[in-house]
Design a protein around this motif. Sequence first.
Motif, PDB file in Angstrom:
ATOM      1  N   THR A  70       0.303  11.860   1.114  1.00 18.60           N
ATOM      2  CA  THR A  70       0.619  11.313   2.428  1.00 18.60           C
ATOM      3  C   THR A  70       1.578  12.287   3.099  1.00 18.60           C
ATOM      4  OG1 THR A  70       0.369   9.055   1.643  1.00 18.60           O
ATOM      5  CG2 THR A  70       1.648   9.372   3.655  1.00 18.60           C
TER       6      THR A  70
ATOM      7  N   SER B 299       8.547   6.175   7.864  1.00 20.21           N
ATOM      8  CA  SER B 299       7.389   5.353   7.535  1.00 20.21           C
ATOM      9  C   SER B 299       6.289   6.185   6.884  1.00 20.21           C
ATOM     10  CB  SER B 299       6.851   4.691   8.802  1.00 20.21           C
ATOM     11  OG  SER B 299       5.701   3.937   8.506  1.00 20.21           O
TER      12      SER B 299
ATOM     13  N   VAL C 174       3.478   4.209   5.254  1.00 15.89           N
ATOM     14  CA  VAL C 174       2.322   3.332   5.430  1.00 15.89           C
ATOM     15  C   VAL C 174       2.763   2.089   6.186  1.00 15.89           C
ATOM     16  CG1 VAL C 174       0.565   1.926   4.280  1.00 15.89           C
ATOM     17  CG2 VAL C 174       1.302   4.064   3.231  1.00 15.89           C
ATOM     18  N   GLN C 175       1.976   1.722   7.195  1.00 11.33           N
ATOM     19  CA  GLN C 175       2.142   0.447   7.878  1.00 11.33           C
ATOM     20  C   GLN C 175       0.744  -0.122   8.081  1.00 11.33           C
ATOM     21  OE1 GLN C 175       4.368   0.888  11.525  1.00 11.33           O
ATOM     22  NE2 GLN C 175       6.275   0.475  10.466  1.00 11.33           N
ATOM     23  N   CYS C 176       0.480  -1.234   7.419  1.00  9.83           N
ATOM     24  CA  CYS C 176      -0.825  -1.874   7.538  1.00  9.83           C
ATOM     25  C   CYS C 176      -0.613  -3.382   7.476  1.00  9.83           C
ATOM     26  CB  CYS C 176      -1.767  -1.373   6.442  1.00  9.83           C
ATOM     27  SG  CYS C 176      -1.334  -1.900   4.774  1.00  9.83           S
ATOM     28  N   PRO C 177      -1.648  -4.176   7.663  1.00  7.94           N
ATOM     29  CA  PRO C 177      -1.468  -5.632   7.634  1.00  7.94           C
ATOM     30  C   PRO C 177      -0.999  -6.173   6.277  1.00  7.94           C
ATOM     31  CG  PRO C 177      -3.564  -5.073   8.652  1.00  7.94           C
ATOM     32  CD  PRO C 177      -3.010  -3.802   8.078  1.00  7.94           C
ATOM     33  N   TYR C 178      -1.126  -5.389   5.218  1.00  7.96           N
ATOM     34  CA  TYR C 178      -0.842  -5.878   3.877  1.00  7.96           C
ATOM     35  C   TYR C 178       0.541  -5.500   3.358  1.00  7.96           C
ATOM     36  CZ  TYR C 178      -5.811  -6.297   4.428  1.00  7.96           C
ATOM     37  OH  TYR C 178      -7.055  -6.586   4.927  1.00  7.96           O
TER      38      TYR C 178
ATOM     39  N   CYS D 119       4.178  -2.494   4.047  1.00  8.01           N
ATOM     40  CA  CYS D 119       4.803  -1.339   4.710  1.00  8.01           C
ATOM     41  C   CYS D 119       5.608  -0.586   3.657  1.00  8.01           C
ATOM     42  CB  CYS D 119       5.740  -1.791   5.824  1.00  8.01           C
ATOM     43  SG  CYS D 119       4.919  -2.663   7.159  1.00  8.01           S
ATOM     44  N   THR D 120       5.553   0.736   3.709  1.00 17.61           N
ATOM     45  CA  THR D 120       6.315   1.568   2.792  1.00 17.61           C
ATOM     46  C   THR D 120       6.996   2.672   3.585  1.00 17.61           C
ATOM     47  OG1 THR D 120       4.813   1.143   0.950  1.00 17.61           O
ATOM     48  CG2 THR D 120       6.197   3.095   0.786  1.00 17.61           C
TER      49      THR D 120
ATOM     50  N   THR E  57       9.354  -0.889  -0.065  1.00 17.02           N
ATOM     51  CA  THR E  57       8.064  -1.514   0.221  1.00 17.02           C
ATOM     52  C   THR E  57       8.249  -3.013   0.380  1.00 17.02           C
ATOM     53  OG1 THR E  57       6.853   0.160  -1.031  1.00 17.02           O
ATOM     54  CG2 THR E  57       5.707  -1.910  -0.624  1.00 17.02           C
TER      55      THR E  57
END
Length: 117
Positions: A28, A39, A41-45, A47-48, A115
């Motif tokens: 990444t 940031s 990762v930001q997704c509906p499931y 965030c990291t 996370t």
Amino acid sequence: DKDGNYRELHTKQAAECINYNVEDNYRTEYTPQKNQGVSLVQCPYFCTAVYDLDEPMTLDYSELDSFVILIGLKGEATITDNEGNTVTLSAGESMLVPATTETLKIEGTLKFLETYV
């Protein structure tokens, strides 16, 4: 199950869902920054974010309705929550922060992942 019966495995369906493409780079990409969250990762499931701290910082979770997982990557820091509980987090260690925690004060030199869902 509770009676010792095996469940059906769906190995064929699982194999059909795997992306077998070989990528040149699986990392990444991000621009590192000191003393703030970056940031990843930001997704509906979930965030990291990654933090690389060398000065004290307070993380505010008062508006977050989720547990938080911190994973130490490098260094060590003392972490104190809003109730005065204190722990040390070092590289290679993980910490589960309850959803009831409002703030964390982090003091030390620590690179870590944060996370939450």
